[in-house]
Design a protein around this motif. Sequence first.
Motif, PDB file in Angstrom:
ATOM      1  N   ALA A 171      -5.422   2.022  -9.423  1.00  0.00           N
ATOM      2  CA  ALA A 171      -5.477   0.561  -9.551  1.00  0.00           C
ATOM      3  C   ALA A 171      -4.142  -0.101  -9.210  1.00  0.00           C
ATOM      4  O   ALA A 171      -4.104  -1.188  -8.623  1.00  0.00           O
ATOM      5  N   ARG A 174      -3.743  -0.070  -5.447  1.00  0.00           N
ATOM      6  CA  ARG A 174      -4.684  -1.013  -4.858  1.00  0.00           C
ATOM      7  C   ARG A 174      -4.213  -2.453  -5.069  1.00  0.00           C
ATOM      8  O   ARG A 174      -4.387  -3.314  -4.215  1.00  0.00           O
ATOM      9  N   TRP A 177      -1.552  -3.008  -2.533  1.00  0.00           N
ATOM     10  CA  TRP A 177      -2.207  -3.021  -1.216  1.00  0.00           C
ATOM     11  C   TRP A 177      -2.902  -4.370  -0.991  1.00  0.00           C
ATOM     12  O   TRP A 177      -2.802  -4.968   0.079  1.00  0.00           O
ATOM     13  N   GLU A 194      -2.180   2.947   6.506  1.00  0.00           N
ATOM     14  CA  GLU A 194      -2.049   3.168   5.064  1.00  0.00           C
ATOM     15  C   GLU A 194      -2.134   4.658   4.744  1.00  0.00           C
ATOM     16  O   GLU A 194      -2.842   5.413   5.405  1.00  0.00           O
ATOM     17  N   THR A 196      -1.834   7.408   1.116  1.00  0.00           N
ATOM     18  CA  THR A 196      -1.856   7.416  -0.345  1.00  0.00           C
ATOM     19  C   THR A 196      -1.289   8.722  -0.924  1.00  0.00           C
ATOM     20  O   THR A 196      -1.146   9.714  -0.213  1.00  0.00           O
ATOM     21  N   GLN A 210       1.551  12.059   4.727  1.00  0.00           N
ATOM     22  CA  GLN A 210       1.573  10.598   4.596  1.00  0.00           C
ATOM     23  C   GLN A 210       2.485   9.979   5.653  1.00  0.00           C
ATOM     24  O   GLN A 210       2.141   8.962   6.272  1.00  0.00           O
ATOM     25  N   ILE A 213       0.796  10.100   9.062  1.00  0.00           N
ATOM     26  CA  ILE A 213      -0.261   9.076   9.172  1.00  0.00           C
ATOM     27  C   ILE A 213       0.354   7.718   9.493  1.00  0.00           C
ATOM     28  O   ILE A 213      -0.112   6.993  10.375  1.00  0.00           O
TER      29      ILE A 213
ATOM     30  N   THR B  73      -8.170  -4.662  -7.629  1.00  0.00           N
ATOM     31  CA  THR B  73      -7.563  -3.755  -8.615  1.00  0.00           C
ATOM     32  C   THR B  73      -8.628  -3.254  -9.587  1.00  0.00           C
ATOM     33  O   THR B  73      -8.712  -2.054  -9.878  1.00  0.00           O
ATOM     34  N   GLN B  76     -10.926  -0.822  -7.823  1.00  0.00           N
ATOM     35  CA  GLN B  76     -10.341   0.518  -7.702  1.00  0.00           C
ATOM     36  C   GLN B  76     -10.416   1.251  -9.047  1.00  0.00           C
ATOM     37  O   GLN B  76     -10.733   2.437  -9.113  1.00  0.00           O
ATOM     38  N   SER B  77     -10.115   0.516 -10.114  1.00  0.00           N
ATOM     39  CA  SER B  77     -10.166   1.106 -11.455  1.00  0.00           C
ATOM     40  C   SER B  77     -11.579   1.610 -11.756  1.00  0.00           C
ATOM     41  O   SER B  77     -11.766   2.678 -12.345  1.00  0.00           O
ATOM     42  N   ASP B  80     -12.274   4.803  -9.688  1.00  0.00           N
ATOM     43  CA  ASP B  80     -11.438   5.911 -10.181  1.00  0.00           C
ATOM     44  C   ASP B  80     -12.104   6.608 -11.367  1.00  0.00           C
ATOM     45  O   ASP B  80     -11.953   7.811 -11.556  1.00  0.00           O
ATOM     46  N   GLN B  81     -12.828   5.839 -12.170  1.00  0.00           N
ATOM     47  CA  GLN B  81     -13.504   6.429 -13.331  1.00  0.00           C
ATOM     48  C   GLN B  81     -14.707   7.267 -12.900  1.00  0.00           C
ATOM     49  O   GLN B  81     -14.983   8.318 -13.460  1.00  0.00           O
ATOM     50  N   GLU B  84     -14.166  10.900 -11.342  1.00  0.00           N
ATOM     51  CA  GLU B  84     -13.858  12.003 -12.262  1.00  0.00           C
ATOM     52  C   GLU B  84     -15.100  12.844 -12.580  1.00  0.00           C
ATOM     53  O   GLU B  84     -14.992  13.924 -13.149  1.00  0.00           O
ATOM     54  N   PHE B 100     -12.309  -1.376   4.733  1.00  0.00           N
ATOM     55  CA  PHE B 100     -12.234  -0.515   3.550  1.00  0.00           C
ATOM     56  C   PHE B 100     -11.497  -1.272   2.439  1.00  0.00           C
ATOM     57  O   PHE B 100     -10.306  -1.539   2.555  1.00  0.00           O
ATOM     58  N   LEU B 101     -12.225  -1.590   1.359  1.00  0.00           N
ATOM     59  CA  LEU B 101     -11.637  -2.409   0.285  1.00  0.00           C
ATOM     60  C   LEU B 101     -11.055  -1.560  -0.836  1.00  0.00           C
ATOM     61  O   LEU B 101     -10.114  -1.974  -1.511  1.00  0.00           O
ATOM     62  N   ALA B 102     -11.619  -0.401  -1.060  1.00  0.00           N
ATOM     63  CA  ALA B 102     -11.110   0.514  -2.097  1.00  0.00           C
ATOM     64  C   ALA B 102     -11.615   1.908  -1.765  1.00  0.00           C
ATOM     65  O   ALA B 102     -12.716   2.059  -1.231  1.00  0.00           O
ATOM     66  N   HIS B 103     -10.798   2.910  -2.049  1.00  0.00           N
ATOM     67  CA  HIS B 103     -11.226   4.284  -1.793  1.00  0.00           C
ATOM     68  C   HIS B 103     -10.401   5.245  -2.629  1.00  0.00           C
ATOM     69  O   HIS B 103      -9.423   4.839  -3.270  1.00  0.00           O
ATOM     70  N   PHE B 105      -9.335   8.380  -1.282  1.00  0.00           N
ATOM     71  CA  PHE B 105      -8.831   9.433  -0.387  1.00  0.00           C
ATOM     72  C   PHE B 105      -7.319   9.613  -0.493  1.00  0.00           C
ATOM     73  O   PHE B 105      -6.578   8.635  -0.577  1.00  0.00           O
ATOM     74  N   VAL B 106      -6.885  10.848  -0.467  1.00  0.00           N
ATOM     75  CA  VAL B 106      -5.469  11.204  -0.386  1.00  0.00           C
ATOM     76  C   VAL B 106      -5.352  12.312   0.670  1.00  0.00           C
ATOM     77  O   VAL B 106      -6.123  13.273   0.627  1.00  0.00           O
ATOM     78  N   PRO B 107      -4.459  12.225   1.658  1.00  0.00           N
ATOM     79  CA  PRO B 107      -3.393  11.230   1.853  1.00  0.00           C
ATOM     80  C   PRO B 107      -3.841   9.987   2.617  1.00  0.00           C
ATOM     81  O   PRO B 107      -3.031   9.085   2.816  1.00  0.00           O
ATOM     82  N   GLY B 108      -5.095   9.953   3.066  1.00  0.00           N
ATOM     83  CA  GLY B 108      -5.562   8.763   3.763  1.00  0.00           C
ATOM     84  C   GLY B 108      -7.044   8.876   4.054  1.00  0.00           C
ATOM     85  O   GLY B 108      -7.669   9.907   3.785  1.00  0.00           O
ATOM     86  N   ILE B 109      -7.604   7.807   4.621  1.00  0.00           N
ATOM     87  CA  ILE B 109      -9.036   7.828   4.951  1.00  0.00           C
ATOM     88  C   ILE B 109      -9.235   8.781   6.136  1.00  0.00           C
ATOM     89  O   ILE B 109      -8.579   8.619   7.171  1.00  0.00           O
TER      90      ILE B 109
END
Lengths: 403, 255
Positions: A171, A174, A177, A194, A196, A210, A213, B73, B76-77, B80-81, B84, B100-103, B105-109
């Motif tokens: 959060a 985001r 962002w 971007e 992450t 990162q 990217i 925000t 995303q919260s 994130d829940q 899990e 893409f408004l929220a995701h 992914f790490v390190p990126g989409i």
Amino acid sequence: MGLCWPRPGAASSSGVTDGEIVLGMSAAFSGPSRGLGIELFRGASAYFEHVNRQGGVRGRRIVLRTYDDGYQPDPSVKNTMTLMLEDEVFSLFGYVGTPTVTRVLPMLKKFQERRIYLFFPFTGAQPQREPPYGDFAFNLRASYRQETAGLVQNFVGIGRKRIAVFYQADAYGRSGWAGVRRALKPFGERIVGEATYRRGSKFTGIMRDQVEILKAARPDAVICIGAYAACAAFLRDAVDLGLRVPIANVSFVGSENLLNLITQGRDDGKRYTELLVNSQVVPSYHDVAIPAVGQYQELMARYDPQPPRELLREDYTPFSHSFVSLEGFLNAKVMVEILDRLGDRPERSALQDAVFSIRDFDLGIGELVSFGPERRQGLQKVYYTVVDEGRFIPLDSWKDRFG
Amino acid sequence: MKIQLADMKIQKLFRKTLFGVFFLFGVIGVSTSVLCIYTVDTHLSEEYESNSRDIAKTIADASVDILLNRNLTALQSLIDQFVEIQGISYIYITSETGEFLAHTFVPGIPEEIRTGDPTSTVTVERSLPGMGDFVEVASPILVGVAGAVHVGMDTGLVALKVQRAIGQQVYLISIIFVVGILAAIWLVGQASRPVDGVLAFAVKLARDRKADSKGSEKLLARNDEAGELARLFLHFSRAMDRDKAGGIPQPDPKG
């Protein structure tokens, strides 16, 4: 009849006794972001200690009950339950982080009849500034939206329009962002790239993916929305892999912790910091000409506040001064003013009116503090700092530094 | 030499019986495992896909107000829940324009998702380099005019659960197989013991007809096929003796 009225000086509300007002704090005292919770606590403790030694607020000492959440949402929620329902603190104070605070806000709404407010969390995210939870929190610092807008405007102003974002995958990230995205819109620009990282990443972690990217997006500048350990790792790998563009961080990063990590044990530290710029929500702690900064330096030196020993599980060497502890100090100053305005019989039910009564309050930093029903954030100003001779100093000219 | 031949015949009988038992267990084991793989795989896949679809719909329903308030925000919260939950590997939310408004992914989409059609709500199978294999389901937000929620389910986890179920199945069948073989050996041994006695009695008569029924009273007294066979051998032996002597056969003392 006499029993119906609390006798003068007796406990008149939960969290308040004849001799104490208890505030509750859940923050990161362990893990890779522990520096933030510890420094925020130290700054606030310096001022509370000063007030307590002078007799407290109308005869009551201020007690800060602290719990460690390691900057993780679930422990933060659990700690809040304990503070609200078992400890029955007067109010919550100085929470750290967006992912933690955004999970705590619904609890404040759930128990809204208790009138427990969250004061001055160390986050610039929007959820505690907007409906449906904005009514349960009061903010002092500027928002991430303001910080990122300032960074974007200044970058675009010197011709650096291609902005990329490196952010924490939660959060908080985001929130930043979204701030960058929003700030770029009036200029007809979009985020060009971007990347992450996972919350809790350490400085020893590798950020090569990162960096690759973001390099592929050919940015003119990168804005980082993260905590110091991950952002320092990103900065290190970006410089090492040849991403030679300004790299900005917002205030939450913990500037001194980041600087410490990136320069410690290096002779070529300057190489890593020459393109670094951090936004701050408090003025420079070196500028003793600012009255509140002078007082902060004096009280930090006099009391040398230490983090709660029972919460420390890892080594940590506190900074004599830092932006984070200065913010904690200023938070405590405004909190004391609010408690004082509650009068001799502090009641939670009177808290909101006491906060709203603060208009053009001189905190001693040059910017006046005001609150109101439509203004639940006391300060608005954002400061920009760069590293010079191993410390953060105010940035005079964006064009000269990054143009 | 004749005795050895007889023993070998019984061992061959054992082998065939044991082979039969082994073959039967093999058929049961393989067919049960195949059925188990099919059932577990199908049911788990369906269950995970159904759960993913429910989660996508739940997020989509809960996202409407958040999206209309532009509170990314909180969005995303929210995701994130949900990420899990076991089996859910990634979630991303796209706007009606495909942004893409929220995701999570790490390190990126991933490139495949970034270059795909983000507005599509069709269930797709994806193989993402460095991440694994996924089934992606989607649910429209406000019938699609506010975007879509995409939920990626890890098929590797389903495969792992199938493997675990098969492992347990094989373990159980192996135990049953070992116990079954031991039981078969014991039962065949029990069944062949009287036959061994009859054989030994026949050999004894062949070597020494004068031995007659001495020492074999128990066998001759048996009230089953082995006893009948032993008495028949004795009868033939005595008949042969009489033929040789030209006498009249004596009646069998046991009748």
